[in-house]
Enzyme design. Structure first.
Site, PDB file in Angstrom:
ATOM      1  N   LYS A 160       3.677 -10.128 -23.039  1.00 31.86           N
ATOM      2  CA  LYS A 160       3.228  -9.520 -24.302  1.00 31.86           C
ATOM      3  C   LYS A 160       4.080  -8.254 -24.444  1.00 31.86           C
ATOM      4  O   LYS A 160       3.826  -7.229 -23.801  1.00 31.86           O
ATOM      5  CB  LYS A 160       1.736  -9.183 -24.250  1.00 31.86           C
ATOM      6  CG  LYS A 160       1.197  -8.618 -25.566  1.00 31.86           C
ATOM      7  CD  LYS A 160       1.395  -7.120 -25.648  1.00 31.86           C
ATOM      8  CE  LYS A 160       0.914  -6.485 -26.914  1.00 31.86           C
ATOM      9  NZ  LYS A 160       1.933  -6.474 -27.994  1.00 31.86           N
ATOM     10  N   ALA A 162       6.060  -5.112 -26.609  1.00 30.08           N
ATOM     11  CA  ALA A 162       5.662  -4.175 -27.668  1.00 30.08           C
ATOM     12  C   ALA A 162       5.959  -4.795 -29.033  1.00 30.08           C
ATOM     13  O   ALA A 162       6.950  -5.522 -29.193  1.00 30.08           O
ATOM     14  CB  ALA A 162       6.404  -2.858 -27.503  1.00 30.08           C
ATOM     15  N   GLU A 234       2.506   1.141 -14.572  1.00 28.39           N
ATOM     16  CA  GLU A 234       3.592   2.116 -14.588  1.00 28.39           C
ATOM     17  C   GLU A 234       3.450   2.863 -15.913  1.00 28.39           C
ATOM     18  O   GLU A 234       3.796   2.330 -16.965  1.00 28.39           O
ATOM     19  CB  GLU A 234       4.926   1.375 -14.468  1.00 28.39           C
ATOM     20  CG  GLU A 234       6.017   2.248 -13.922  1.00 28.39           C
ATOM     21  CD  GLU A 234       6.725   2.988 -15.014  1.00 28.39           C
ATOM     22  OE1 GLU A 234       6.267   4.120 -15.332  1.00 28.39           O
ATOM     23  OE2 GLU A 234       7.691   2.465 -15.561  1.00 28.39           O
ATOM     24  N   LEU A 235       2.882   4.061 -15.826  1.00 29.71           N
ATOM     25  CA  LEU A 235       2.505   4.766 -17.060  1.00 29.71           C
ATOM     26  C   LEU A 235       3.459   5.932 -17.319  1.00 29.71           C
ATOM     27  O   LEU A 235       4.607   5.902 -16.898  1.00 29.71           O
ATOM     28  CB  LEU A 235       1.043   5.211 -16.966  1.00 29.71           C
ATOM     29  CG  LEU A 235       0.073   4.076 -16.577  1.00 29.71           C
ATOM     30  CD1 LEU A 235      -1.347   4.559 -16.478  1.00 29.71           C
ATOM     31  CD2 LEU A 235       0.174   2.905 -17.552  1.00 29.71           C
ATOM     32  N   CYS A 268      10.171   7.133 -19.093  1.00 35.02           N
ATOM     33  CA  CYS A 268       9.071   7.664 -18.279  1.00 35.02           C
ATOM     34  C   CYS A 268       9.618   8.551 -17.156  1.00 35.02           C
ATOM     35  O   CYS A 268       9.004   9.540 -16.795  1.00 35.02           O
ATOM     36  CB  CYS A 268       8.222   6.533 -17.730  1.00 35.02           C
ATOM     37  SG  CYS A 268       9.168   5.198 -17.019  1.00 35.02           S
TER      38      CYS A 268
HETATM   39  P1  NDP Z   1       1.849   1.787 -25.703  1.00 34.54           P
HETATM   40  O1  NDP Z   1       1.357   2.077 -24.367  1.00 34.54           O
HETATM   41  O2  NDP Z   1       0.865   1.772 -26.824  1.00 34.54           O
HETATM   42  O3  NDP Z   1       2.594   0.354 -25.691  1.00 34.54           O
HETATM   43  C1  NDP Z   1       3.028  -0.289 -24.513  1.00 34.54           C
HETATM   44  C2  NDP Z   1       2.553  -1.743 -24.520  1.00 34.54           C
HETATM   45  O4  NDP Z   1       1.136  -1.783 -24.364  1.00 34.54           O
HETATM   46  C3  NDP Z   1       2.850  -2.487 -25.820  1.00 34.54           C
HETATM   47  O5  NDP Z   1       3.142  -3.814 -25.529  1.00 34.54           O
HETATM   48  C4  NDP Z   1       1.545  -2.359 -26.574  1.00 34.54           C
HETATM   49  O6  NDP Z   1       1.390  -3.330 -27.566  1.00 34.54           O
HETATM   50  C5  NDP Z   1       0.558  -2.512 -25.453  1.00 34.54           C
HETATM   51  N1  NDP Z   1      -0.754  -1.937 -25.693  1.00 34.54           N
HETATM   52  C6  NDP Z   1      -1.050  -0.787 -26.341  1.00 34.54           C
HETATM   53  N2  NDP Z   1      -2.371  -0.556 -26.311  1.00 34.54           N
HETATM   54  C7  NDP Z   1      -2.934  -1.584 -25.631  1.00 34.54           C
HETATM   55  C8  NDP Z   1      -4.286  -1.932 -25.295  1.00 34.54           C
HETATM   56  N3  NDP Z   1      -5.300  -1.156 -25.611  1.00 34.54           N
HETATM   57  N4  NDP Z   1      -4.487  -3.067 -24.611  1.00 34.54           N
HETATM   58  C9  NDP Z   1      -3.464  -3.859 -24.269  1.00 34.54           C
HETATM   59  N5  NDP Z   1      -2.170  -3.596 -24.577  1.00 34.54           N
HETATM   60  C10 NDP Z   1      -1.909  -2.464 -25.239  1.00 34.54           C
HETATM   61  O7  NDP Z   1       3.031   2.741 -26.032  1.00 34.54           O
HETATM   62  P2  NDP Z   1       3.439   3.383 -27.442  1.00 34.54           P
HETATM   63  O8  NDP Z   1       4.540   2.584 -27.957  1.00 34.54           O
HETATM   64  O9  NDP Z   1       2.269   3.568 -28.345  1.00 34.54           O
HETATM   65  O10 NDP Z   1       3.907   4.808 -26.944  1.00 34.54           O
HETATM   66  C11 NDP Z   1       2.951   5.848 -26.816  1.00 34.54           C
HETATM   67  C12 NDP Z   1       3.245   6.701 -25.624  1.00 34.54           C
HETATM   68  O11 NDP Z   1       3.202   5.912 -24.444  1.00 34.54           O
HETATM   69  C13 NDP Z   1       4.624   7.313 -25.579  1.00 34.54           C
HETATM   70  O12 NDP Z   1       4.717   8.436 -26.370  1.00 34.54           O
HETATM   71  C14 NDP Z   1       4.770   7.580 -24.101  1.00 34.54           C
HETATM   72  O13 NDP Z   1       4.080   8.744 -23.777  1.00 34.54           O
HETATM   73  C15 NDP Z   1       4.089   6.411 -23.477  1.00 34.54           C
HETATM   74  N6  NDP Z   1       5.017   5.350 -23.097  1.00 34.54           N
HETATM   75  C16 NDP Z   1       5.449   5.317 -21.822  1.00 34.54           C
HETATM   76  C17 NDP Z   1       6.355   4.368 -21.442  1.00 34.54           C
HETATM   77  C18 NDP Z   1       6.854   4.308 -20.065  1.00 34.54           C
HETATM   78  O14 NDP Z   1       7.964   3.834 -19.841  1.00 34.54           O
HETATM   79  N7  NDP Z   1       6.064   4.709 -19.083  1.00 34.54           N
HETATM   80  C19 NDP Z   1       6.900   3.388 -22.370  1.00 34.54           C
HETATM   81  C20 NDP Z   1       6.350   3.483 -23.695  1.00 34.54           C
HETATM   82  C21 NDP Z   1       5.443   4.439 -24.009  1.00 34.54           C
HETATM   83  P3  NDP Z   1       1.677  -2.992 -29.121  1.00 34.54           P
HETATM   84  O15 NDP Z   1       3.105  -2.600 -29.221  1.00 34.54           O
HETATM   85  O16 NDP Z   1       1.362  -4.254 -29.809  1.00 34.54           O
HETATM   86  O17 NDP Z   1       0.751  -1.867 -29.483  1.00 34.54           O
END
Ligand code: NDP
Length: 462
Positions: A160, A162, A234-235, A268
């Site tokens: 799944k 983004a 991995e957040l 990240c």
């Molecule tokens: P998200 O965490 O929202 O997206 C990452 C993935 O998780 C996407 O596939 C997204 O799907 C999915 N997702 C989001 N919410 C849920 C949920 N509740 N349940 C299941 N899956 C979910 O990242 P964003 O793009 O919104 O970025 C926001 C912030 O996240 C950034 O500003 C940064 O701080 C952090 N981030 C960190 C990353 C890293 O490499 N550690 C990478 C990206 C973001 P969908 O796209 O459909 O919403």
């Protein structure tokens, strides 16, 4: 979020996709399960042949997939090509090393004799169908660093991705199928985040890995916890980059720029907080600010561009809010700090250096996901360690010092999953990758990564 390709350099929607229906998801789940039943019986040699073929195909597709990534999420084209090359390298790394990393382990007879065994050993067996919830920032690499070890271990994957990188997601499915992996070994699910829970709760899904925000991680881990399913998270990160007096300060300042703005600042493991000893603070800050201010920002398709737009309008606006909050509370913008002019409708935000940052500001505690650096003055080593750990995150860190006692101090005390001395944090297939605290848990890459999605099986013979 709609499932669509929207060019961050122009704000134009180029392609939209209907989310998969419940039936379409069900078909893919069934196919994954059927495939696993056979695929788990393949040997390492068969899997390695397929993985090598996939790496060859990826190399051949490098230019096309690089342009697609740049179109979907705005990273400079040069960086997109490098990402594709790095993925092929990791695929070969795991293809060649998986047999060794997952070889049976035989404790000595003497060690197991009092367990009543004549023989005992450990076998790493695959877990089954693994769901990967992945982000847009490294749309190939984040997936490959899960998929290469997982498939080599005999698991099958459901991706799944983004919602803003659907074409890259579909490319990945085609890549593995095109290499000869059986249908169902690696499938993309074009679904919104709201549909993840249903997939994760399905009894046919064994485990999940997520890279992304803390909120997404918490949500997936809660559901997985409720279902008693293994997860790797991995957040985010807000990695410190510490500069101490014995460092080559000019080299540190040059690397600091790359460490902060790589991938338009959306990584990240980007260095985000620059903690500089007072003895070298002025020298570092002057050089760093000048180099950040001189970066070429513009169309990510241009070969000379160093910083492109942010991937989403929301991400750009959230970053601008973090900076505005800091400036309102007394931070100083040494460079940047305001929307740039003359770059059209793209989601650009300029390289920015903030000083005079304090704990009252959001940016002190939150992840700045874009090319914005905060610089702190440390009075001594203790203060530097304290500032480095003054964050809810704990992904990695970079420390510039040639003093071995100072290095040992950071190895002992840094609350992070990594510490890189006199260089920037980067991932490599041979080295474990992952964090502690709010940066998540579990490890990717290396032997640690491939074993996360294995059933570590004890075999005991009387
Ligand atoms: P998200 O965490 O929202 O997206 C990452 C993935 O998780 C996407 O596939 C997204 O799907 C999915 N997702 C989001 N919410 C849920 C949920 N509740 N349940 C299941 N899956 C979910 O990242 P964003 O793009 O919104 O970025 C926001 C912030 O996240 C950034 O500003 C940064 O701080 C952090 N981030 C960190 C990353 C890293 O490499 N550690 C990478 C990206 C973001 P969908 O796209 O459909 O919403």
């Amino acid at each position: 979020m709609a499932i669509a390709t929207v060019n961050p350099a122009t704000g134009q929607t180029l392609r939209t996709f209907e989310p998969y229906s419940a039936e379409a998801v069900e078909q893919r789940l069934a196919r994954a399960t059927q495939t696993f039943a056979q695929y788990r019986l393949t040997d390492f040699g068969q899997r390695a042949q397929l993985m090598h073929r996939a790496a060859e195909l990826l190399d051949a597709d490098r230019e096309t997939i690089a342009r697609l990534m740049t179109t979907e999420m705005g990273k400079p084209l040069v960086a997109a090509r490098a990402e594709a090359a790095k993925c092929a390298k990791a695929m070969r790394w795991y293809a060649d090393r998986a047999p060794g990393l997952l070889a049976d382990e035989h404790p000595s007879i003497a060690d197991v004799a009092d367990a009543g065994a004549s023989r005992a050993w450990v076998r790493y067996r695959p877990l089954g169908v693994v769901l990967a919830v992945m982000p847009w920032n490294f749309p190939l690499w984040q997936v490959i660093r899960f998929a290469a070890p997982a498939l080599m271990a005999g698991n099958v994957g459901l991706l799944k991705h983004a919602s803003n990188v659907p074409q890259t997601a579909l490319y990945l499915e085609d890549l593995f199928r095109g290499a000869g992996f059986p249908d169902g070994c690696f499938q993309t699910l074009l679904i919104g985040s709201g549909a993840v829970e249903g997939v994760l709760r399905d009894p046919r899904v064994a485990a999940a890995t997520l890279t992304g925000s803390e909120g997404a991680g918490r949500s997936v881990a809660s559901v997985a916890g409720d279902e008693v399913k293994k997860t790797v998270l991995e957040l985010g990160g807000s990695d410190p980059f510490v500069v101490l007096p014995s460092a080559d300060v000019q080299a540190a300042a040059r690397t600091a720029v790359t460490a902060r703005v790589q991938n338009n600042g959306q990584s990240c493991i980007a260095a985000k907080r620059f903690i500089v000893h007072t003895d070298v603070y002025d020298e570092f800050t002057t050089a760093f600010t000048a180099a950040m201010g001189a970066l070429r920002m513009g169309d990510p398709m241009d070969e000379g561009t160093e910083v492109g737009p942010l991937a989403t309008r929301q991400g750009r606006d959230e970053l601008a809010e973090l900076v505005a909050d800091a400036l309102a509370l007394g931070a100083k913008a040494e460079t940047g700090g305001a929307y740039p002019q003359g770059l059209g409708e793209g989601w650009y935000y300029p390289p920015t250096v903030l000083t005079e940052v304090s704990a009252r500001m959001r940016i002190h505690h939150e992840e700045a996901f874009g090319p914005v650096a905060t610089v702190y003055r440390a009075t001594d080593l203790d203060h530097a360690v304290e500032l480095a750990n003054d964050t809810p995150f704990g992904l990695s860190s970079s420390v510039w010092t040639h003093d071995e006692a100072e290095q040992e101090r950071f190895v002992r005390d840094i609350q992070a999953g990594g510490v890189f001395f006199n260089g920037m944090t980067a991932s490599h297939p041979a080295l474990p990758f992952g964090g502690v605290r709010r940066s998540g848990y579990g490890r990717e890459l290396s032997a640690h990564g491939i074993r996360e999605f294995c059933n570590t099986t004890t075999v005991w013979v009387a």
